[in-house]
Structure formats: structure tokens, C-alpha cells
Design an enzyme around this catalytic site. Structure first.
Site, PDB file in Angstrom:
ATOM      1  N   ASP A 238       3.927  -2.512  -0.707  1.00  0.00           N
ATOM      2  CA  ASP A 238       3.889  -3.023  -2.073  1.00  0.00           C
ATOM      3  C   ASP A 238       4.125  -4.525  -2.137  1.00  0.00           C
ATOM      4  OD1 ASP A 238       6.536  -2.745  -1.248  1.00  0.00           O
ATOM      5  OD2 ASP A 238       6.995  -1.133  -2.639  1.00  0.00           O
TER       6      ASP A 238
ATOM      7  N   ASP B 141      16.572   5.645  -7.552  1.00  0.00           N
ATOM      8  CA  ASP B 141      15.956   6.595  -8.489  1.00  0.00           C
ATOM      9  C   ASP B 141      14.939   7.507  -7.801  1.00  0.00           C
ATOM     10  OD1 ASP B 141      13.884   4.840  -7.967  1.00  0.00           O
ATOM     11  OD2 ASP B 141      13.566   4.236 -10.055  1.00  0.00           O
TER      12      ASP B 141
ATOM     13  N   HIS C  43      12.397   6.513  -5.878  1.00  0.00           N
ATOM     14  CA  HIS C  43      11.037   5.997  -5.671  1.00  0.00           C
ATOM     15  C   HIS C  43      10.757   5.748  -4.195  1.00  0.00           C
ATOM     16  CE1 HIS C  43      12.591   1.600  -6.385  1.00  0.00           C
ATOM     17  NE2 HIS C  43      12.423   1.770  -5.088  1.00  0.00           N
TER      18      HIS C  43
ATOM     19  N   GLU D 190       7.528   4.948  -9.156  1.00  0.00           N
ATOM     20  CA  GLU D 190       8.733   5.249  -9.932  1.00  0.00           C
ATOM     21  C   GLU D 190       8.693   6.699 -10.424  1.00  0.00           C
ATOM     22  OE1 GLU D 190      10.981   3.248  -9.615  1.00  0.00           O
ATOM     23  OE2 GLU D 190      10.622   1.218 -10.347  1.00  0.00           O
TER      24      GLU D 190
HETATM   25  C1  F6R Z   1      10.017  -1.751  -0.506  1.00  0.00           C
HETATM   26  C2  F6R Z   1       9.865  -0.447  -1.141  1.00  0.00           C
HETATM   27  C3  F6R Z   1      10.974   0.199  -1.876  1.00  0.00           C
HETATM   28  C4  F6R Z   1      12.309   0.149  -1.135  1.00  0.00           C
HETATM   29  C5  F6R Z   1      13.419   0.780  -1.964  1.00  0.00           C
HETATM   30  C6  F6R Z   1      14.764   0.664  -1.300  1.00  0.00           C
HETATM   31  O1  F6R Z   1       8.816  -2.154   0.110  1.00  0.00           O
HETATM   32  O2  F6R Z   1       8.807   0.075  -1.091  1.00  0.00           O
HETATM   33  O3  F6R Z   1      10.630   1.557  -2.128  1.00  0.00           O
HETATM   34  O4  F6R Z   1      12.180   0.816   0.087  1.00  0.00           O
HETATM   35  O5  F6R Z   1      13.472   0.168  -3.214  1.00  0.00           O
HETATM   36  O6  F6R Z   1      15.139  -0.676  -1.273  1.00  0.00           O
HETATM   37  P1  F6R Z   1      16.392  -1.159  -0.390  1.00  0.00           P
HETATM   38  O7  F6R Z   1      16.020  -0.906   1.006  1.00  0.00           O
HETATM   39  O8  F6R Z   1      16.516  -2.631  -0.702  1.00  0.00           O
HETATM   40  O9  F6R Z   1      17.545  -0.349  -0.863  1.00  0.00           O
END
Ligand code: F6R
Length: 269
Positions: free
Chosen positions: A67, A136, A138, A143
């Protein structure tokens, strides 16, 4: 789902690096899906170390990031392109032309998704996808309530994700509320998936993902449909799992089996 529980984040990073290393050493032209965020940093550090010390070459590897934010340039300090350049790409021998991050500054962001899907297909599909998980539930920026058959597209971030990520932006700074993300179907199409998580703030999402119902309210639960997903978590992230003891027992049995019947069938293709 295979669930591996580690006593600390260093052993988790080391095991996840073992898995990526064996994928690349077996198939030097592997296509790897990558994540940003705090979670994979230990894995990336370990891969950089192994690139230096273990002859691990990324020269033939292609990567696709999950992403990117919409509305900040790729050289912005908080762009996922910058994150990847700083934390991995500039420290290994990967060819920049073999690394793809969705273009968050495209004139028409709606066109980025289909083009990204085509690039992935043209590369032969993703052999191994690395994931983190949001508090959450995701994966990527899919989301809660994302379609479980979604492909790469623009998504609006939830308030919780915006708050979780606000720590990276200054108080007066523009913080994107939209992102381009691989879809859940895009992720499920990967041949092999590893999802990493540490810390108690991920425990609820991990419980819902592994033991909850398959449900768009926890997008990560879609991984229950994937035949070859390994979840690597620390004790804190595992703390709300009901069958914690069982997953550890399965791990011991697997280790025994692997010791008896090497080479393991771990790598994909
Ligand atoms: C990032 C992504 C997100 C993160 C998730 C956890 O490329 O796709 O799904 O993996 O938000 O973020 P952290 O690792 O910062 O807790």
C-alpha cells in the site's frame, strides 16, 4: 492457519527471516509482497544482516508493496516508498526497477489499482506475502467491512488507523486519509503468506483473526481461507488466544516432523 508463538520479537524476526531467506535461496527470482509499519522492521534488519553475512542476494527478486498513502509524494518522509528505501531497499542489492509501491500521486488514483494488479500478474503472481495487522484487524489498508474479494484500489482509512498512524506526522502536517492498497483477494492470491505481530495492542486483532468468525469486520480473518498462511507472534500478541497451548503443541509436533523429513516443503511455487 499455522500459529507460531515466540518469547520475544528478536526470535520472531529471526524465524521470519529464515522463511524469507529459504524462499529466496530456493527461487532467486521470487516475487515477494512487502509491508511497511513498525512490525516488519526486525525482519528487514535481519534480512539486511543476512545480505551482508550469509550471501543472501536480492538481485533477481521482485517486490510489490501492499500500500501507499494518497496525496503525498514518494519522496515525502512518511511515504511508504521512503520507508522501504530507508529500511530495506537501499541496504540490499535489489534493483530499484524490480521494486513496486503503488503510486499515491497518480493523476487518477482510481487507475492505479487495475494497473498494479496487471503488474503483479505479469510478474507471475506473488510467491510470498509479508503482512502486519492493524489494531482493527486490517491487512494492507483493507479496513473493517472491506470486501473479502477486493482487489487493489483506493480505500478511506478509519479514524482508528488515522490515529494509530498520527504518531508519524507532525501536529500541523497534512496526514493522508486515503490510501491505495492491495485488496484482500490480491493478498489471498499469494502462494504463501506470513503475518507478523507483536505487542498486547495486537492481541484482540490476532484473536479475531485466528479464532473469530470469518467476517469482513476483521479483514485479517479472510486469511482463514488461505491454505498456506503462517502467523508469527510474540506472547503478548498471543495473549487472548484460547488455543494458545494447542498452537505451541502443534509447533513442537511440526518441528519433530521437519527434523525427520527434511527438506521441508516450506517454500512456495
Ligand atoms: C503497512 C500495512 C498495514 C500495517 C498495519 C500494522 O504496509 O499494510 O496493514 O501492517 O497497520 O502497522 P504496524 O506494524 O505499524 O503496527
Amino acid at each position: 492457519m499455522e500459529v507460531l508463538i515466540f518469547p520475544d520479537s528478536q526470535s520472531l524476526a529471526s524465524k521470519s527471516a529464515d522463511l524469507v531467506e529459504s524462499q529466496i535461496k530456493t527461487f532467486p527470482d521470487s516475487v515477494i509482497g512487502l509491508a511497511t509499519g513498525s512490525t516488519p522492521l526486525g525482519l528487514y534488519e535481519e534480512l539486511i544482516k543476512r545480505h551482508g553475512e550469509h550471501d543472501l542476494s536480492f538481485a533477481g527478486v521482485k517486490t510489490f508493496n501492499l500500500d501507499e498513502y494518497v496525496g503525498i509524494p514518494s519522496n515525502h518522509a512518511q511515504s511508504y516508498q521512503t520507508f522501504m528505501d530507508e529500511n530495506l531497499f537501499s541496504k540490499i542489492d535489489i534493483q530499484p526497477s524490480n521494486t513496486q509501491v503503488p503510486d499515491g500521486m497518480a493523476e487518477n488514483p482510481l487507475e492505479v489499482g487495475p494497473a498494479y494488479e496487471k503488474m503483479i500478474a505479469d510478474a507471475g503472481g506473488i510467491d510470498l506475502q509479508v503482512l502486519g495487522v492493524g489494531t482493527d484487524g486490517h491487512i494492507g489498508f483493507n479496513e473493517p467491512t472491506s470486501s473479502l474479494s477486493s482487489i487493489t484500489r483506493v480505500k478511506t482509512l478509519t479514524q482508528q488507523t488515522i490515529e494509530d498512524n498520527s504518531r508519524f506526522f507532525g501536529p500541523e502536517e497534512f496526514q493522508p486519509k486515503l490510501a491505495i492498497t492491495m485488496g484482500i483477494k490480491t493478498i489471498l492470491d499469494a502462494r504463501r503468506i506470513i503475518l507478523l505481530a507483536h505487542g498486547e495492542n495486537k492481541a484482540e486483532a490476532i484473536r479475531d483473526m485466528v479464532e473469530g468468525p470469518l467476517c469482513a469486520m476483521c479483514p485479517a480473518s479472510a486469511l482463514q481461507l488461505h491454505p498456506r498462511t503462517t502467523i508469527l507472534i510474540d506472547e503478548a500478541a498471543a495473549s487472548q488466544l484460547k488455543l494458545r497451548g494447542y498452537y505451541k503443541f502443534v509447533g513442537e509436533m511440526q518441528d519433530d516432523l521437519e527434523r525427520k523429513h527434511r527438506p521441508s516443503d516450506w517454500v512456495s511455487r
